[in-house]
Write a protein that holds these residues in place. Structure first.
Motif, PDB file in Angstrom:
ATOM      1  N   LYS A  69       3.718  -9.224 -10.004  1.00  0.00           N
ATOM      2  CA  LYS A  69       2.362  -9.711  -9.768  1.00  0.00           C
ATOM      3  C   LYS A  69       2.291 -11.207 -10.036  1.00  0.00           C
ATOM      4  O   LYS A  69       2.844 -11.692 -11.013  1.00  0.00           O
ATOM      5  CB  LYS A  69       1.368  -8.959 -10.657  1.00  0.00           C
ATOM      6  CG  LYS A  69       1.279  -7.470 -10.325  1.00  0.00           C
ATOM      7  CD  LYS A  69       0.213  -6.775 -11.148  1.00  0.00           C
ATOM      8  CE  LYS A  69       0.144  -5.292 -10.774  1.00  0.00           C
ATOM      9  NZ  LYS A  69      -0.891  -4.572 -11.550  1.00  0.00           N
ATOM     10  N   ASP A  73      -3.779 -17.671  -6.692  1.00  0.00           N
ATOM     11  CA  ASP A  73      -4.267 -17.244  -5.379  1.00  0.00           C
ATOM     12  C   ASP A  73      -3.765 -18.196  -4.302  1.00  0.00           C
ATOM     13  O   ASP A  73      -3.969 -19.409  -4.376  1.00  0.00           O
ATOM     14  CB  ASP A  73      -5.796 -17.209  -5.385  1.00  0.00           C
ATOM     15  CG  ASP A  73      -6.356 -16.761  -4.054  1.00  0.00           C
ATOM     16  OD1 ASP A  73      -5.777 -15.841  -3.454  1.00  0.00           O
ATOM     17  OD2 ASP A  73      -7.370 -17.332  -3.606  1.00  0.00           O
ATOM     18  N   ARG A 194      -2.605 -11.139   3.154  1.00  0.00           N
ATOM     19  CA  ARG A 194      -3.869 -10.764   2.527  1.00  0.00           C
ATOM     20  C   ARG A 194      -3.920  -9.247   2.433  1.00  0.00           C
ATOM     21  O   ARG A 194      -3.202  -8.537   3.138  1.00  0.00           O
ATOM     22  CB  ARG A 194      -5.059 -11.318   3.306  1.00  0.00           C
ATOM     23  CG  ARG A 194      -5.129 -10.928   4.759  1.00  0.00           C
ATOM     24  CD  ARG A 194      -6.230 -11.696   5.459  1.00  0.00           C
ATOM     25  NE  ARG A 194      -6.204 -11.510   6.899  1.00  0.00           N
ATOM     26  CZ  ARG A 194      -6.908 -12.267   7.747  1.00  0.00           C
ATOM     27  NH1 ARG A 194      -7.674 -13.228   7.278  1.00  0.00           N
ATOM     28  NH2 ARG A 194      -6.840 -12.052   9.044  1.00  0.00           N
ATOM     29  N   GLY A 195      -4.755  -8.764   1.549  1.00  0.00           N
ATOM     30  CA  GLY A 195      -4.785  -7.324   1.321  1.00  0.00           C
ATOM     31  C   GLY A 195      -6.209  -6.822   1.194  1.00  0.00           C
ATOM     32  O   GLY A 195      -7.160  -7.593   1.316  1.00  0.00           O
ATOM     33  N   PRO A 196      -6.381  -5.516   0.959  1.00  0.00           N
ATOM     34  CA  PRO A 196      -5.303  -4.535   0.784  1.00  0.00           C
ATOM     35  C   PRO A 196      -4.607  -4.203   2.106  1.00  0.00           C
ATOM     36  O   PRO A 196      -5.249  -4.150   3.155  1.00  0.00           O
ATOM     37  CB  PRO A 196      -6.031  -3.315   0.219  1.00  0.00           C
ATOM     38  CG  PRO A 196      -7.426  -3.426   0.771  1.00  0.00           C
ATOM     39  CD  PRO A 196      -7.719  -4.907   0.802  1.00  0.00           C
ATOM     40  N   ASP A 245      -2.023   0.363  -0.489  1.00  0.00           N
ATOM     41  CA  ASP A 245      -3.056  -0.684  -0.548  1.00  0.00           C
ATOM     42  C   ASP A 245      -2.543  -1.935  -1.254  1.00  0.00           C
ATOM     43  O   ASP A 245      -3.237  -2.531  -2.088  1.00  0.00           O
ATOM     44  CB  ASP A 245      -4.311  -0.160  -1.262  1.00  0.00           C
ATOM     45  CG  ASP A 245      -5.058   0.876  -0.434  1.00  0.00           C
ATOM     46  OD1 ASP A 245      -4.807   0.966   0.782  1.00  0.00           O
ATOM     47  OD2 ASP A 245      -5.886   1.609  -1.005  1.00  0.00           O
ATOM     48  N   GLN A 246      -1.359  -2.368  -0.900  1.00  0.00           N
ATOM     49  CA  GLN A 246      -0.746  -3.529  -1.544  1.00  0.00           C
ATOM     50  C   GLN A 246      -1.636  -4.758  -1.421  1.00  0.00           C
ATOM     51  O   GLN A 246      -2.145  -5.077  -0.354  1.00  0.00           O
ATOM     52  CB  GLN A 246       0.622  -3.819  -0.925  1.00  0.00           C
ATOM     53  CG  GLN A 246       1.371  -4.961  -1.581  1.00  0.00           C
ATOM     54  CD  GLN A 246       2.733  -5.210  -0.947  1.00  0.00           C
ATOM     55  OE1 GLN A 246       3.137  -4.480  -0.034  1.00  0.00           O
ATOM     56  NE2 GLN A 246       3.438  -6.224  -1.412  1.00  0.00           N
ATOM     57  N   LYS A 247      -1.811  -5.468  -2.554  1.00  0.00           N
ATOM     58  CA  LYS A 247      -2.622  -6.679  -2.589  1.00  0.00           C
ATOM     59  C   LYS A 247      -1.756  -7.904  -2.301  1.00  0.00           C
ATOM     60  O   LYS A 247      -0.534  -7.862  -2.475  1.00  0.00           O
ATOM     61  CB  LYS A 247      -3.285  -6.818  -3.966  1.00  0.00           C
ATOM     62  CG  LYS A 247      -4.161  -5.640  -4.359  1.00  0.00           C
ATOM     63  CD  LYS A 247      -4.624  -5.770  -5.799  1.00  0.00           C
ATOM     64  CE  LYS A 247      -5.409  -4.538  -6.238  1.00  0.00           C
ATOM     65  NZ  LYS A 247      -5.771  -4.614  -7.684  1.00  0.00           N
ATOM     66  N   SER A 249      -1.516 -10.407  -4.066  1.00  0.00           N
ATOM     67  CA  SER A 249      -0.950 -10.879  -5.336  1.00  0.00           C
ATOM     68  C   SER A 249       0.191  -9.987  -5.832  1.00  0.00           C
ATOM     69  O   SER A 249       0.775 -10.267  -6.885  1.00  0.00           O
ATOM     70  CB  SER A 249      -2.040 -10.931  -6.408  1.00  0.00           C
ATOM     71  OG  SER A 249      -2.603  -9.638  -6.614  1.00  0.00           O
ATOM     72  N   GLU A 250       0.520  -8.936  -5.091  1.00  0.00           N
ATOM     73  CA  GLU A 250       1.577  -8.005  -5.505  1.00  0.00           C
ATOM     74  C   GLU A 250       2.806  -8.201  -4.611  1.00  0.00           C
ATOM     75  O   GLU A 250       2.761  -7.964  -3.407  1.00  0.00           O
ATOM     76  CB  GLU A 250       1.088  -6.563  -5.405  1.00  0.00           C
ATOM     77  CG  GLU A 250      -0.043  -6.249  -6.371  1.00  0.00           C
ATOM     78  CD  GLU A 250      -0.603  -4.850  -6.188  1.00  0.00           C
ATOM     79  OE1 GLU A 250      -0.853  -4.173  -7.203  1.00  0.00           O
ATOM     80  OE2 GLU A 250      -0.812  -4.431  -5.034  1.00  0.00           O
TER      81      GLU A 250
END
Length: 275
Positions: A69, A73, A194-196, A245-247, A249-250
């Motif tokens: 993580k 941003d 970008r996510g999710p 639902d990968q973000k 930031s992950e």
């Protein structure tokens, strides 16, 4: 946690490969020369389990992948300019150095694949040394909730030890010297801009479920050079995962190659083909 099912194509265990190495030409060959001798077979359903809520159960060392993580941003639009990409790569390098306890991290390749529905980010794809294939999901995918319909799976293969050393030499030039104490890894980092993420998640194969006889070295042949990777034979024991639902930031961090003898077999993305 949603489990999804899809189909995948794997390299067959064909007798052809007892006398001829698998290959794929990366250019238009002369008439009469096959562009590839890959013999593929489709397997379904392939179950891909969610990592969500279980991230701590998987480690880079044992399973060949982990979730890293990042706190900063990175705006979507930043990936359309060199300065924004450079800032992101610096963040990734610092995160990897801490995660792996590495003396040095060198970023030698990146690819930006924009959302085709969003023209604000240009395609800055660079030449890729490893190649991948795209696999369509099976009808059983419809069992999953509606927004996951149409998910597609891509698979990326590991790098052979020989190709890893060649890459290490290419990146480091004359300073690349092999010593008993030297350990180097080729690591891949993958994230959505970008996510999710719901339409192009990445599938990872657990390295602990892969044996040496599941893999076969193959050549990617360019006009002026040849690269080598590992193609995958199907085995029911192989275990597949994705980050639901990968973000943005992950970061999915997975091993492509490792000079340590006990870590020669790594993981794949989408085995690293995207679904």
């Amino acid at each position: 946690m949603a489990m999804v099912e899809t189909s995948m194509q794997f390299l067959t265990r064909d007798k052809l490969y007892e006398k001829e190495k698998p290959y794929h030409l990366k250019y238009a060959p002369a008439e009469g020369i096959p562009i590839s001798n890959f013999q593929l077979e489709k397997h379904e359903p392939i179950k891909i389990n969610s990592l969500r809520g279980r991230e701590q159960d998987f480690s880079f060392d044992k399973n060949g992948f982990t979730v890293l993580k990042i706190e900063e941003d990175i705006p979507y639009e930043d990936f359309s300019n060199p300065a924004g990409i450079r800032r992101y790569l610096d963040i990734v390098a610092a995160g990897l150095q801490k995660l792996l306890g590495a003396d040095k991290v060198q970023v030698f390749q990146y690819v930006v694949r924009p959302d085709l529905k969003s023209p604000s980010v240009e395609d800055t794809t660079l030449t890729i040394l490893r190649f991948a294939n795209v696999i369509q999901p099976s009808q059983s995918q419809k069992k999953v909730k509606a927004q996951r319909d149409g998910v597609r799976l891509i698979q990326l293969q590991d790098t052979t030890p020989e190709e890893a050393w060649s890459t290490f030499q290419e990146v480091n030039g004359d300073s690349a010297t092999l010593s008993p104490d030297l350990r180097y890894q080729i690591v891949n980092v993958w994230k959505p801009l970008r996510g999710p993420l719901r339409d192009w998640p990445l599938a990872l194969c657990d390295a602990a479920s892969v044996r040496a006889d599941h893999l076969m070295a193959a050549d990617g042949v360019f006009e002026t050079r040849v690269t080598e990777n590992l193609q995958v034979h199907y085995d029911a024991a192989q275990r597949w995962y994705y980050l639901e639902d990968q973000k943005a930031s992950e970061l999915l961090v997975f091993r492509q190659a490792d000079s340590h003898p006990s870590r020669r077999i790594g993981t794949f993305i989408n085995p690293v083909q995207v679904f």
